[in-house]
Design a protein around this motif. Structure first.
Motif, PDB file in Angstrom:
ATOM      1  N   ASP A 125      -0.714 -16.130  12.262  1.00  0.00           N
ATOM      2  CA  ASP A 125      -1.051 -14.912  12.242  1.00  0.00           C
ATOM      3  C   ASP A 125      -1.463 -14.253  10.626  1.00  0.00           C
ATOM      4  OD1 ASP A 125      -0.528 -12.339  12.652  1.00  0.00           O
ATOM      5  OD2 ASP A 125       1.976 -12.280  12.391  1.00  0.00           O
ATOM      6  N   TYR A 126      -2.335 -13.103  10.819  1.00  0.00           N
ATOM      7  CA  TYR A 126      -2.390 -12.981  10.142  1.00  0.00           C
ATOM      8  C   TYR A 126      -2.794 -11.177   9.617  1.00  0.00           C
ATOM      9  CZ  TYR A 126      -6.298 -12.298  13.549  1.00  0.00           C
ATOM     10  OH  TYR A 126      -7.478 -11.229  14.519  1.00  0.00           O
ATOM     11  N   GLN A 127      -3.036 -10.609   8.849  1.00  0.00           N
ATOM     12  CA  GLN A 127      -3.438  -9.350   8.689  1.00  0.00           C
ATOM     13  C   GLN A 127      -4.604  -8.721   9.339  1.00  0.00           C
ATOM     14  OE1 GLN A 127      -2.111  -7.370   5.192  1.00  0.00           O
ATOM     15  NE2 GLN A 127      -4.366  -5.930   5.345  1.00  0.00           N
ATOM     16  N   LYS A 128      -4.561  -8.782  10.945  1.00  0.00           N
ATOM     17  CA  LYS A 128      -5.276  -8.063  11.637  1.00  0.00           C
ATOM     18  C   LYS A 128      -5.846  -6.085  11.609  1.00  0.00           C
ATOM     19  CE  LYS A 128      -3.948  -9.759  15.396  1.00  0.00           C
ATOM     20  NZ  LYS A 128      -3.536  -9.662  16.980  1.00  0.00           N
ATOM     21  N   VAL A 129      -5.154  -5.583  11.368  1.00  0.00           N
ATOM     22  CA  VAL A 129      -5.063  -4.597  11.241  1.00  0.00           C
ATOM     23  C   VAL A 129      -4.241  -4.280  10.457  1.00  0.00           C
ATOM     24  CG1 VAL A 129      -3.831  -2.360  12.268  1.00  0.00           C
ATOM     25  CG2 VAL A 129      -4.539  -3.734  13.109  1.00  0.00           C
ATOM     26  N   THR A 130      -5.905  -2.717   9.507  1.00  0.00           N
ATOM     27  CA  THR A 130      -6.312  -2.380   7.981  1.00  0.00           C
ATOM     28  C   THR A 130      -6.120  -0.756   8.233  1.00  0.00           C
ATOM     29  OG1 THR A 130      -5.881  -4.625   6.921  1.00  0.00           O
ATOM     30  CG2 THR A 130      -5.999  -2.232   5.690  1.00  0.00           C
ATOM     31  N   VAL A 131      -5.561   0.158   8.248  1.00  0.00           N
ATOM     32  CA  VAL A 131      -5.595   1.797   8.566  1.00  0.00           C
ATOM     33  C   VAL A 131      -5.588   2.468   7.487  1.00  0.00           C
ATOM     34  CG1 VAL A 131      -6.162   3.373  10.701  1.00  0.00           C
ATOM     35  CG2 VAL A 131      -6.187   1.178  10.720  1.00  0.00           C
ATOM     36  N   PHE A 132      -5.946   3.491   6.427  1.00  0.00           N
ATOM     37  CA  PHE A 132      -4.905   4.603   5.766  1.00  0.00           C
ATOM     38  C   PHE A 132      -4.837   5.769   6.801  1.00  0.00           C
ATOM     39  CE2 PHE A 132      -7.248   2.304   2.189  1.00  0.00           C
ATOM     40  CZ  PHE A 132      -6.090   2.598   1.384  1.00  0.00           C
ATOM     41  N   SER A 133      -4.426   6.793   6.455  1.00  0.00           N
ATOM     42  CA  SER A 133      -4.370   7.510   7.658  1.00  0.00           C
ATOM     43  C   SER A 133      -5.100   8.997   6.531  1.00  0.00           C
ATOM     44  CB  SER A 133      -2.447   8.180   7.135  1.00  0.00           C
ATOM     45  OG  SER A 133      -2.821   8.579   4.875  1.00  0.00           O
ATOM     46  N   PRO A 134      -5.554  10.066   7.044  1.00  0.00           N
ATOM     47  CA  PRO A 134      -6.946  10.716   6.961  1.00  0.00           C
ATOM     48  C   PRO A 134      -6.745  11.166   5.705  1.00  0.00           C
ATOM     49  CG  PRO A 134      -6.134  11.489   9.017  1.00  0.00           C
ATOM     50  CD  PRO A 134      -5.040  10.179   8.834  1.00  0.00           C
ATOM     51  N   ASP A 135      -5.148  11.796   5.078  1.00  0.00           N
ATOM     52  CA  ASP A 135      -5.435  12.006   3.474  1.00  0.00           C
ATOM     53  C   ASP A 135      -5.556  10.815   2.489  1.00  0.00           C
ATOM     54  OD1 ASP A 135      -2.747  10.866   4.491  1.00  0.00           O
ATOM     55  OD2 ASP A 135      -1.699  13.264   4.400  1.00  0.00           O
ATOM     56  N   GLY A 136      -4.867   9.527   2.848  1.00  0.00           N
ATOM     57  CA  GLY A 136      -5.444   8.989   1.798  1.00  0.00           C
ATOM     58  C   GLY A 136      -3.952   8.186   1.224  1.00  0.00           C
ATOM     59  N   LYS A 137      -2.707   9.410   2.467  1.00  0.00           N
ATOM     60  CA  LYS A 137      -0.890   9.282   1.417  1.00  0.00           C
ATOM     61  C   LYS A 137      -0.196   7.498   2.328  1.00  0.00           C
ATOM     62  CE  LYS A 137       2.949  11.483   2.287  1.00  0.00           C
ATOM     63  NZ  LYS A 137       3.729  12.648   2.432  1.00  0.00           N
ATOM     64  N   TYR A 138      -0.764   7.463   3.717  1.00  0.00           N
ATOM     65  CA  TYR A 138      -0.627   6.193   4.279  1.00  0.00           C
ATOM     66  C   TYR A 138      -1.118   5.052   4.461  1.00  0.00           C
ATOM     67  CZ  TYR A 138       3.972   9.462   5.022  1.00  0.00           C
ATOM     68  OH  TYR A 138       5.197  10.101   4.437  1.00  0.00           O
ATOM     69  N   LEU A 139      -1.005   3.620   4.390  1.00  0.00           N
ATOM     70  CA  LEU A 139      -1.462   2.488   4.614  1.00  0.00           C
ATOM     71  C   LEU A 139      -0.518   1.767   6.047  1.00  0.00           C
ATOM     72  CD1 LEU A 139      -3.895   0.668   4.261  1.00  0.00           C
ATOM     73  CD2 LEU A 139      -2.262  -0.493   2.261  1.00  0.00           C
ATOM     74  N   ALA A 140      -1.489   1.309   6.857  1.00  0.00           N
ATOM     75  CA  ALA A 140      -0.920   1.010   7.849  1.00  0.00           C
ATOM     76  C   ALA A 140      -1.310  -0.575   8.041  1.00  0.00           C
ATOM     77  CB  ALA A 140      -0.415   1.472   9.408  1.00  0.00           C
ATOM     78  N   VAL A 141      -0.489  -1.512   7.880  1.00  0.00           N
ATOM     79  CA  VAL A 141      -0.816  -2.859   8.661  1.00  0.00           C
ATOM     80  C   VAL A 141       0.020  -3.678   8.996  1.00  0.00           C
ATOM     81  CG1 VAL A 141      -1.658  -2.713   5.600  1.00  0.00           C
ATOM     82  CG2 VAL A 141       0.141  -3.684   6.000  1.00  0.00           C
ATOM     83  N   ALA A 142      -1.210  -4.203   9.604  1.00  0.00           N
ATOM     84  CA  ALA A 142      -0.283  -5.105  10.617  1.00  0.00           C
ATOM     85  C   ALA A 142      -0.684  -6.610  11.415  1.00  0.00           C
ATOM     86  CB  ALA A 142      -0.510  -4.670  11.871  1.00  0.00           C
TER      87      ALA A 142
END
Length: 394
Positions: free
Chosen positions: A127-144
């Motif tokens: 496994d590895y971190q294939k998803v790294t995405v910020f919310s439009p306002d930069g408040k949240y970060l999604a990693v998967a």
């Protein structure tokens, strides 16, 4: 205006991830991974002058044994990027995988800022971190990774909500609106409500508060696609940057069991109405599977790379093809990104190349104008023929 694009060779640097940090500067993540190939894993900062000139501004070599940066996202306001990088094997065995890493990109230099562990790699897990995405306002970060997703507060990297684990399917993408997070797995789209301010209240007097659960609002099935394919899987999902009522998805089809060697693995793009979660428009964009996808920040263009080595750009409203670059790389594209001005596009590949595309102003409008001119010319010819026939009759 003809679209200008140039391929740039990056010796001994297979590219897997990318992000723009300014209108003409971008970071690339790549290398040989954890295999002992002798190819170093690095993050590089480049500056492009149009499509022809590309300068290496700085590079940061990762520690021996660490993985290549497999995903990168640039913060929408801060001079920072977040990368998905697995730690070396010794750290993985001790359960200390610092896979989520924040880097400053300031004064022409990349430097490590902080790290966070969100994925635990056990035994033979790949496994590895294939998803790294910020919310439009930069408040949240999604990693998967493959089946586990975390939503983090930024810049603290504290859990904003409890992590999500999927028992079925693999995660391939995630995208934020102002109020929701859509996670694209191979079998479903999962729509989650983002934590509210009330969810984070109560952490007073230093008391530890457990993060709230992400509320699953909707589970979306794969769309029906034309043809006799055996099925399909989601490959990418993106909210329209200017209209949260619109979501784009990429679906790769699975050929029927009776397929021949020439049976296409087609790819479709779908436009969704996020109020009803119905598909309002869909179109095949490739006879091969799409490997990467992006939406221009102005919401006018959609770009993709496919396993037939093509890079394409289509109109975001009509899905009409605007640009097709055949054999853009020697291996399938691994990453594709627009800059913030929507006037430059880059694609990277494990073949040690990056292609820089300069998007001319009004690319879509130019395409429509050409069709209008052709239509007007045909009308002129038609009227001339009719006038000549009327003259003979008289």
């Amino acid at each position: 205006m003809r679209t200008q694009h140039t391929s740039h060779s990056l010796p001994a640097f297979p590219v897997y991830s990318s992000a723009f940090v300014s209108p003409n500067e971008f970071v690339l993540g790549g290398g040989g991974g954890q295999s002992k190939t002798g190819i170093k894993n690095k993050i590089r900062l480049y500056r492009a002058d149009g499509d022809k000139k590309l300068d290496l501004v700085h590079e940061l070599e990762l520690a021996s044994g660490e993985d290549a940066p497999m995903s990168i996202a640039a913060h929408p306001q801060r001079e920072e990027i977040v990368c998905g990088i697995n730690s070396a094997q010794d750290a993985l065995q001790d359960g200390q995988n610092q896979n989520c890493r924040v880097y400053d990109v300031k004064e022409n230099k990349i430097s490590l800022s902080t790290t966070r562990s969100t994925l635990t790699i056990n035994g033979e897990d790949d496994d590895y971190q294939k998803v790294t995405v910020f919310s439009p306002d930069g408040k949240y970060l999604a990693v998967a990774g493959t089946r586990d997703l975390s939503v983090l507060d930024y810049p603290t990297l504290d859990l904003a909500a409890s992590s999500v684990h999927l028992d079925k399917g693999e995660i391939f993408d995630a995208t934020f609106s102002s109020k929701t997070l859509v996670v694209a797995s191979t079998v479903n789209l999962f729509v989650y409500a983002l934590p509210s301010d009330e969810d984070s209240e109560g952490a007073e007097d230093g008391k530890q508060v457990q993060p709230a659960s992400l509320k699953l609002v909707q589970t979306i099935e794969r769309p029906e696609l034309p043809g006799k394919d055996a099925g399909s899987s989601f490959r990418a999902a993106r909210y329209h940057p200017q209209d949260e009522k619109v979501l784009y998805t990429i679906s790769n089809t699975v050929p029927p069991r009776t397929r021949t060697k020439s049976s296409p693995r087609r790819a479709f793009i779908c436009k969704w109405d996020t109020e009803t979660w119905t598909v309002v428009h869909k179109r095949q964009i490739s006879d091969k599977q799409v490997t990467c996808f992006d939406v221009s920040p102005d919401g006018k263009l959609l770009a993709f790379g496919s396993s037939d080595l093509t890079v394409g750009v289509v109109d975001a409203q009509t899905f009409a093809p605007l640009l097709t670059i055949l054999k853009s790389h020697d291996f399938p594209p691994t990453t594709i990104r627009f800059n913030a001005m929507s006037d430059m596009l880059i694609s990277g590949s494990a073949d040690n190349t990056v292609r820089v595309v300069v998007i001319p102003p009004n690319l879509g409008a130019t395409s429509w104008s050409s069709w209008i001119l052709v239509f007007v010319a045909l009308l002129v010819v038609l009227f001339a023929i009719l006038a000549q026939q009327m003259h003979h009759v008289l």
